[in-house]
Motif scaffolding. Structure first.
Motif, short mmCIF file in Angstrom:
data_model
loop_
_atom_site.label_atom_id
_atom_site.label_comp_id
_atom_site.label_asym_id
_atom_site.label_seq_id
_atom_site.Cartn_x
_atom_site.Cartn_y
_atom_site.Cartn_z
N LEU A 275 37.22 17.38 109.18
CA LEU A 275 37.96 16.42 108.36
C LEU A 275 39.44 16.79 108.34
CD1 LEU A 275 38.00 13.97 106.53
CD2 LEU A 275 37.39 15.46 104.59
N ARG A 276 39.72 18.09 108.29
CA ARG A 276 41.12 18.53 108.35
C ARG A 276 41.77 18.07 109.65
NH1 ARG A 276 41.22 24.55 107.95
NH2 ARG A 276 41.13 24.59 110.23
N ASP A 277 41.07 18.20 110.73
CA ASP A 277 41.58 17.76 112.03
C ASP A 277 41.90 16.27 112.01
OD1 ASP A 277 42.06 17.98 114.96
OD2 ASP A 277 40.26 16.74 115.08
N ALA A 278 41.01 15.47 111.44
CA ALA A 278 41.22 14.01 111.38
C ALA A 278 42.42 13.66 110.52
CB ALA A 278 39.95 13.34 110.85
N ARG A 279 42.52 14.34 109.38
CA ARG A 279 43.63 14.02 108.47
C ARG A 279 44.97 14.46 109.04
NH1 ARG A 279 41.10 15.10 102.35
NH2 ARG A 279 39.81 13.19 102.37
N ILE A 280 44.99 15.59 109.72
CA ILE A 280 46.24 16.05 110.34
C ILE A 280 46.64 15.08 111.45
CG2 ILE A 280 47.31 17.86 111.73
CD1 ILE A 280 47.09 18.54 108.78
N LYS A 281 45.67 14.58 112.19
CA LYS A 281 45.97 13.58 113.21
C LYS A 281 46.60 12.34 112.59
CE LYS A 281 42.53 14.40 116.86
NZ LYS A 281 41.31 13.84 117.50
N LEU A 282 46.01 11.92 111.48
CA LEU A 282 46.50 10.70 110.82
C LEU A 282 47.93 10.86 110.33
CD1 LEU A 282 46.11 7.88 109.68
CD2 LEU A 282 44.98 8.90 107.68
N HIS B 144 44.37 3.51 117.46
CA HIS B 144 45.81 3.64 117.66
C HIS B 144 46.28 5.09 117.50
CE1 HIS B 144 46.69 -0.69 117.74
NE2 HIS B 144 45.70 -0.79 116.87
N VAL B 145 45.58 5.88 116.72
CA VAL B 145 46.03 7.23 116.42
C VAL B 145 46.21 8.08 117.68
CG1 VAL B 145 45.47 9.39 115.24
CG2 VAL B 145 45.18 7.19 114.06
N PRO B 146 45.20 8.22 118.53
CA PRO B 146 45.40 9.02 119.74
C PRO B 146 46.47 8.44 120.67
CG PRO B 146 43.27 7.90 119.83
CD PRO B 146 43.79 7.74 118.43
N ASP C 251 39.99 10.58 120.09
CA ASP C 251 39.67 10.07 118.75
C ASP C 251 38.59 10.91 118.05
OD1 ASP C 251 37.44 9.44 120.19
OD2 ASP C 251 37.59 7.27 119.93
N LYS C 252 38.42 12.12 118.53
CA LYS C 252 37.42 13.01 117.95
C LYS C 252 37.66 13.21 116.45
CE LYS C 252 35.15 17.43 118.99
NZ LYS C 252 35.23 18.66 119.83
N HIS C 253 36.61 13.07 115.66
CA HIS C 253 36.59 13.28 114.20
C HIS C 253 37.26 12.17 113.40
CE1 HIS C 253 36.65 17.73 115.57
NE2 HIS C 253 35.38 17.33 115.45
N LEU C 254 37.91 11.21 114.05
CA LEU C 254 38.61 10.17 113.30
C LEU C 254 37.65 9.25 112.54
CD1 LEU C 254 41.47 9.17 115.78
CD2 LEU C 254 41.67 10.52 113.69
N ASP C 255 36.37 9.26 112.94
CA ASP C 255 35.40 8.45 112.21
C ASP C 255 35.13 9.00 110.81
OD1 ASP C 255 34.22 10.72 113.30
OD2 ASP C 255 32.25 9.78 113.51
#
Length: 586
Positions: free
Chosen positions: A556-563, A99-101, A492-496
């Motif tokens: 991880l920063r990229d994933a958390r900023i996306k979230l 859902h994030v992207p 969804d890159k890095h969201l895992d």
């Protein structure tokens, strides 16, 4: 996610129907609900429970066949059968963050759907008599009606918002007479004001305008005004007879033109005030429909003729009665009095008839809960005129009870002792008022705590939700100030990498937004969205307090900023539908 699982289940059911295991046609739609306990999966269905009769087998045996017929889908990690035949679905980790992207790509449009398929819906709300300023009781109907309309529009309905202006009838005559009597007082006459008149300061203001612009044009002596008028209640008389006699005297002494001028000055002054008040409260209408126009267009006459031709009117005691008991009402209702005057009910019949004539497929009325006894007769009239019962919804709203310093504030429009919506808005702000008004079911009593609405604490729900949005904006500002690049990657890159418990919980909450929005719209329950936003804000605050975002690990920063960006977007979207702002700093 819920829609995807419903589709998977439908495919399995179709397979069993084609194999002759379940008898066709399938007349019952199985439920798919989120589970309360994550150990039971993310979603559960009662498909086997509701279809077992058509399959002529016990629910658990049918559940086993349904599970075997489920198509492969990447969103599902595993499926389990529980109890007598419930089927629990465990969503895959990759599906949890898909859902994030989508949120980031769709932005302000995220959560909106086409389930309404452009169906034309009219929502009529507020419609307070223009006999005084809106008070805090009207405010709840305004906030509720506006939010219901906005939710329906977000769900794909074509929504028309309307305010019915009661610019005819006795209450408006009482207002006009009250204005005139205050005018006479300002002109130098000694006036004993009627106990049943409108006493608010706003009446003095309108009277002052009349006197300032027309001097003594409408002045008559107090002796002429009160000659042979029945005694008022404080003098042992009947207050209703007293005010009605004063209305008749005003019409007599002022003449048709003069009386209409006083009447219209009071009406238009207050109506302009109401319109401005609502606009500042974030509530607007496509149409302000005049009750007077019903008479002028002969809509009332047409409605009564239609009922007469259909055989639903009869005469008794010189009056015309509508056979509303034929449609479940407790008694028949008068539509034309024995003096030949039509009733308020006759006007309401004509108004609702005219709504359907304008092509609305669904008509929604938002009324005060004190009008609950009026609902059956209006439904009866619409059925008599050929409308489907289900096409008229009447949503009842309990008036808000205002508390200041722990003490209840009394309100009465006629006495003038009331807190206006404008005063409330200035004291607590439009955001707090809009949120507080809809955070409980409309039919439930609402105790509006002014002190809580103004507090800057986690106990104040609107502050708590807005602060979550502001906190995310603060993180992004800090990144800019520190020169940290938070430009997010695509898809969804890095969201895992989002494997912390707080992250998984926040991802689950984000996935629920579309479901909540749809349910809130179709069930006319804005409080569902309020509760969801409060839960989402709590998830964000908990996450914020436990983790860092501007970290050295770029991925991880990229994933958390996306979230948190996705969370910020959903918070903003939800608040906007409630008529509440999403501040970037607090």
């Amino acid at each position: 996610m819920k829609a995807a699982i419903q589709k998977i289940i439908s495919t399995a059911v179709d397979t069993l129907v084609s194999e002759g295991i379940i008898d066709a046609p399938v007349s019952i739609e199985p439920n798919v609900d989120r589970t309360r306990d994550s150990s039971h999966g993310n979603f559960a269905t009662n498909a086997a429970m509701v279809l077992c009769k058509q399959a002529k087998m016990n629910p658990r045996a049918l559940a086993e066949k349904l599970v075997a017929a489920l198509p492969q889908d990447d969103v599902i990690d595993r499926v389990e059968i529980a109890g007598p035949g419930f089927i629990n679905f465990f969503v895959s980790s990759s599906a949890a963050y898909q859902h994030v992207p989508v949120i980031l790509e769709q932005g302000h449009q995220y959560g909106r759907s086409a389930i309404g398929a452009g169906k034309r819906v009219q929502v009529e709300f507020v419609s307070a008599n223009p006999t005084g300023p809106l008070h805090v009781g009207h405010g709840r109907g305004a906030a509720y009606g506006a939010t219901v309309a906005d939710l329906l529009q977000a769900a794909g309905f074509e929504v028309h918002r309307e305010y019915y202006v009661n610019d005819a009838g006795r209450q408006m005559d009482i207002l006009a007479t009250s204005v005139w009597l205050r005018y006479l007082d300002l002109a130098g006459e000694t006036i004993v004001f009627p106990s049943n008149g409108y006493k608010g300061d706003y009446v003095w203001d309108i009277a002052a305008t009349l006197h300032r612009e027309f001097a003594d044009t409408y002045r008559h002596t107090a002796d002429d005004v009160f000659a042979d008028i029945p005694a008022d209640e404080p003098d042992g008389g009947d207050k209703e007879l007293h005010i009605d006699a004063l209305i008749a005297r005003a019409k007599q002494l002022l003449g048709e033109t003069g009386y209409r001028h006083v009447f219209d000055l009071g009406l238009n002054t207050i109506l302009d005030d109401i319109r401005e008040d609502l606009e500042l409260f974030g509530v607007t209408f496509q149409n302000w429909y005049s009750e007077r126009s019903l008479v002028e267009s002969k809509a009332v006459e047409r409605a009564l003729d239609a009922l007469q031709n259909a055989g639903y009117l009869y005469e008794n005691g010189g009056a015309q009665w509508f056979r509303s008991t034929d449609f479940g009402d407790e008694k028949d209702r008068v539509v034309v009095r024995d003096n030949g005057q039509t009733t308020y009910f006759a006007s309401d019949i004509a108004y609702h008839m005219e709504k359907f004539e304008r092509g609305f497929e669904q008509v929604i009325d938002v009324w005060g809960a004190d009008h609950h006894g009026y609902v059956p007769r209006v439904r009866a009239a619409m059925q008599a005129l050929g409308a489907e019962r289900a096409n008229l919804d009447v949503l009842l709203v309990q008036f808000a009870i205002l508390y200041r310093g722990g003490e209840k504030v009394q309100m009465s429009t006629r006495s003038g002792e009331f807190v206006t919506l404008r005063q409330l808005r200035k004291e607590v702000g439009a955001d707090a008022a809009r949120f507080f008004y809809v955070m409980r079911k409309s039919e439930q009593h609402l105790d509006f705590d002014l002190d809580l609405a103004k507090s800057q604490s986690s106990d104040n729900p609107v502050y708590y939700v807005q602060y979550a949005h502001a906190r995310i904006c603060s993180v992004l500002r800090q990144a800019d100030e520190k020169g940290v690049d938070v430009t997010i990657s695509e898809g969804d890159k890095h969201l895992d990498l989002l494997t912390e418990q707080h992250e998984e919980e926040l991802l689950t909450q984000l996935a629920r937004y579309s479901e909540v929005l749809e349910a809130a719209a179709l069930q006319h329950e804005p409080h569902q969205l309020c509760h969801y936003l409060r839960d989402l804000a709590n998830g964000l605050h908990t996450y914020y307090n436990a983790h860092q975002f501007l970290i050295d690990d770029v991925n991880l920063r990229d994933a958390r900023i996306k979230l948190i960006q996705a969370t910020r977007q959903v918070l903003e979207n939800g608040l906007k539908l409630l008529g509440v702002s999403a501040p970037q700093s607090m």
